[in-house]
Enzyme design. Structure first.
Site, PDB file in Angstrom:
ATOM      1  N   ASP A 198      13.544  31.472  -2.317  1.00 27.47           N
ATOM      2  CA  ASP A 198      12.269  30.782  -2.344  1.00 27.47           C
ATOM      3  C   ASP A 198      12.230  29.862  -3.580  1.00 27.47           C
ATOM      4  OD1 ASP A 198       9.482  31.027  -0.783  1.00 27.47           O
ATOM      5  OD2 ASP A 198       9.034  30.795  -2.903  1.00 27.47           O
ATOM      6  N   TYR A 233       3.280  24.774  -6.434  1.00 26.74           N
ATOM      7  CA  TYR A 233       3.436  23.903  -5.279  1.00 26.74           C
ATOM      8  C   TYR A 233       2.982  22.485  -5.611  1.00 26.74           C
ATOM      9  CZ  TYR A 233       4.469  27.881  -2.295  1.00 26.74           C
ATOM     10  OH  TYR A 233       5.073  28.979  -1.735  1.00 26.74           O
ATOM     11  N   HIS A 287      13.107  36.166   4.981  1.00 28.53           N
ATOM     12  CA  HIS A 287      12.912  35.361   3.777  1.00 28.53           C
ATOM     13  C   HIS A 287      12.999  36.181   2.491  1.00 28.53           C
ATOM     14  CE1 HIS A 287      11.599  31.768   1.721  1.00 28.53           C
ATOM     15  NE2 HIS A 287      10.650  32.448   1.113  1.00 28.53           N
TER      16      HIS A 287
END
EC number: 3.3.2.9
Length: 461
Positions: free
Chosen positions: A232, A378, A435
């Site tokens: 990630d 982000y 993930h």
């Protein structure tokens, strides 16, 4: 040759030249950007800051009042809308399951909180100050063994994960079983703004800047050369460390191998014509059909657009809102573990995790009040400043390993990756896992990493 033929020839030649020039411009590597290795991210003026380089031992403890307050919040009547008939997690978290999850959190997990608290500090916790930020990290020293070589390894988590993702992997690395010729000193930091690590007070702390912070942390701990592993955000930050500081990185291993440059996308389209030439048949579903993959990304990336544009708004909605926070994070652990879990009423979250594992991770976000600051990464990753580095075009020359797990959301194949990772020595596919590989399938994750290390060591002989 008549006039028309000559004109056509000239036009084709010009078009070919333009295409060649475009390909060259889009594929040429970019130079390593020059970073400020001491950039200040703390509050106020850097001139008033004096860095405390002490490594402070920490032990987790939260007063009973804090836990009681959480219990009272979870004890409020839940006025949740009933899910649509026949719907699992397709519309997001299923509120019938969320109500059961909250009940377990309140009545079972919190009743054993001191037990969970002890579990969370089973590894040594430390803090130190780096570039104005109080950085938290786990640090497990290797057992002394003259027969085995010791290597440092930096493990990097992402969102919505935490250092908790690595709790089943750390003991395997710190004291490997079997015939391993080496052992690891393991460093697992909370990213800035995550968990117990201080958030930046200033705009601009993106994945490239965090790479500088992480490298400085490792130097602070006395490690001039070390392995890096990440998934990630940890994959991107780890890749940036390897690109910016190859002199410090022995090898870089990732379980989220993604490259989305224009050339990589074009290669994906080309490979779709005859995918078995590029990928083993049983793993084609990870990449193709391309249209299906793009559709899944659109369906699953709504959170991404919100957090990349207005992280503080969604963060405000989740702050001191344990039920909302649980629902928001559970949905990610459902669909990112296996997209097919969306069809299940419980989201399949208990198929790969225990409820205690999930709640440990949620408690870290809740108790440290870090949901807003974690989501800011982000936004910082897509600023003009971050884009100017063009890190996806800065090559990584250190030995690199790529592990792909069956149900991950997005990965790239070797033909795409080799434009950036020029020394891709390890490339694997796994028949289970998603993930959160270290969290879901720690044994497979550990074995893959050790196989990569074997190959790196073999290169040095």
């Amino acid at each position: 040759m008549d006039f028309t033929a000559r004109v056509l020839f000239v036009l084709i030649s010009l078009l070919t030249a333009v295409l060649i020039k475009q390909y060259y411009d889009l594929s040429k590597p970019y130079p390593v950007p020059k970073m400020d290795l001491d950039e200040y991210w703390g509050p106020g003026d850097k001139a008033q800051y004096k860095e405390d380089k002490e490594l402070v031992v920490n032990k987790l403890y939260y007063d009973e009042e804090i836990i009681d307050d959480l219990r009272q919040r979870l004890n409020r009547t839940l006025n949740l809308h009933e899910p649509l008939e026949g719907v699992g997690f397709e519309y997001g978290v299923n509120t019938d399951y969320l109500a059961k999850f909250v009940k377990y959190w309140r009545d079972d997990y919190l009743a054993r909180w001191r037990e969970r608290e002890i579990y969370l500090w089973r590894f040594p916790h430390f803090t130190t100050h780096i570039q104005g930020l109080r950085m938290h990290y786990l640090h497990t020293k290797a057992r002394s063994d003259e027969k085995r070589q010791v290597f440092p390894v930096l493990l990097l988590h992402g969102w919505p994960g935490s250092v908790r993702e690595f709790y089943d992997v750390i003991p395997k690395l710190a004291d490997p079983e079997g015939n391993s010729n080496y052992v690891f000193e393991v460093v697992v930091p909370s990213l800035p703004g995550y968990g117990w690590s201080q958030a930046s007070s200033k705009a601009g702390l993106g994945p490239t800047e965090i790479a500088v912070v992480m490298r400085n942390l490792m130097l602070r701990l006395g490690y001039k050369k070390f392995f890096v592993q990440g998934g990630d955000w940890g994959a991107l930050i780890g890749s940036n460390i390897a690109a910016l500081f190859p002199e410090n990185v022995i090898g870089f291993h990732s379980n989220m191998c993604v490259l989305l440059t224009p050339i990589a996308v074009a290669k994906g389209l080309i490979a779709q014509v005859y995918p078995s030439y590029f990928i083993e048949k049983e793993f084609e579903h990870l990449f193709f059909p391309y249209t299906d993959k793009l559709l899944t990304l659109v369906e699953e990336s709504g959170y991404f657009h919100i957090q990349a544009t207005k992280p503080d708004t969604i963060g405000t909605a989740l702050t001191e809102n344990p039920v909302g926070l649980a629902g928001y994070l559970l949905e990610k652990f459902s669909t990112w573990t296996n997209p097919d879990y969306r069809k299940l009423k419980d989201g399949g979250v208990e198929m790969d995790f225990t409820l205690d594992q999930l709640l440990d991770n949620i408690m870290i976000y809740y108790l440290t009040n870090s949901i807003t600051t974690s989501q800011r990464l982000y936004a910082e990753a897509y600023t003009k400043r971050t884009r100017s580095y063009k890190m996806d075009r800065v090559q990584v020359h250190v030995p690199t390993g790529c592990a792909r797990f069956k149900d991950d959301l997005l990965v790239s194949f070797d033909w795409q990756l080799k434009d950036k990772y020029t020394n891709l020595i390890h490339s694997t596919y796994h028949k289970k896992g998603g993930h959160f590989a270290a969290f879901e399938v720690p044994d497979e994750f550990f074995k893959d990493f050790m196989q990569f290390v074997d190959k790196v060591i073999a290169l040095e002989k």
